[in-house]
Design a protein around this motif. Structure first.
Motif, PDB file in Angstrom:
ATOM      1  N   SER A 121      -3.392  -4.052  -5.191  1.00 23.86           N
ATOM      2  CA  SER A 121      -4.623  -3.279  -5.370  1.00 23.86           C
ATOM      3  C   SER A 121      -4.634  -1.939  -4.643  1.00 23.86           C
ATOM      4  N   GLN A 122      -3.814  -1.777  -3.602  1.00 21.12           N
ATOM      5  CA  GLN A 122      -3.786  -0.514  -2.861  1.00 21.12           C
ATOM      6  C   GLN A 122      -2.550   0.321  -3.170  1.00 21.12           C
ATOM      7  N   ASP A 169       0.864  -1.178   0.000  1.00 25.16           N
ATOM      8  CA  ASP A 169       0.000   0.000   0.000  1.00 25.16           C
ATOM      9  C   ASP A 169       0.900   1.227   0.000  1.00 25.16           C
ATOM     10  N   SER A 172      -0.317   2.980  -4.970  1.00 23.64           N
ATOM     11  CA  SER A 172      -0.617   4.229  -5.687  1.00 23.64           C
ATOM     12  C   SER A 172       0.458   4.590  -6.705  1.00 23.64           C
TER      13      SER A 172
END
Length: 122
Positions: A64-65, A33, A67
């Motif tokens: 998926s997290q 993340d 950035s």
């Protein structure tokens, strides 16, 4: 279900990478993340080394997290793929958001790496 977190920063700064490792049976998930760049090289390698030392049957790399990812992050993902292949560990990669996944597409890594197919949006 055993949960083991490798994130040793209780307050993750914005833009930094957070690595959380969870285990369920013979599957280990590495969830990342934040921003995966050169500053996170050592932490990334340490997390992957620790996971592989546990001899899981399957590793799920969850992007998926995420950035942001730069060439360092890409290299670590490819390195993980090679190590899993060498150690006969199944690797499954959950794709990142469009901006992150686009980098894998541009580098033609989606053809090499075992990304989970996203369901079609209707």
């Amino acid at each position: 279900m055993a949960v083991r977190g490798l994130d040793r920063r209780p307050n993750v700064l914005p833009g930094r990478l957070r690595i959380v490792v969870t285990e369920q049976g013979t599957t280990t998930t590495i969830a990342v993340d934040g921003e995966w760049d050169l500053t996170e090289l050592q932490a990334s390698r340490a997390a992957i080394r620790a996971v592989l030392e546990g001899c899981p049957e399957c590793i799920v790399l969850d992007l998926s997290q995420l950035s942001f990812i730069d060439s360092t992050g890409l290299h670590i993902v490819v390195e993980l793929h090679k190590r899993c292949t060498h150690q006969n560990v199944r690797l499954v990669i959950v794709p990142g958001p469009r901006a992150v996944q686009r980098i894998f597409e541009i580098c033609r890594l989606t053809e090499l790496l075992p990304f989970v197919k996203r369901p079609a949006v209707t």
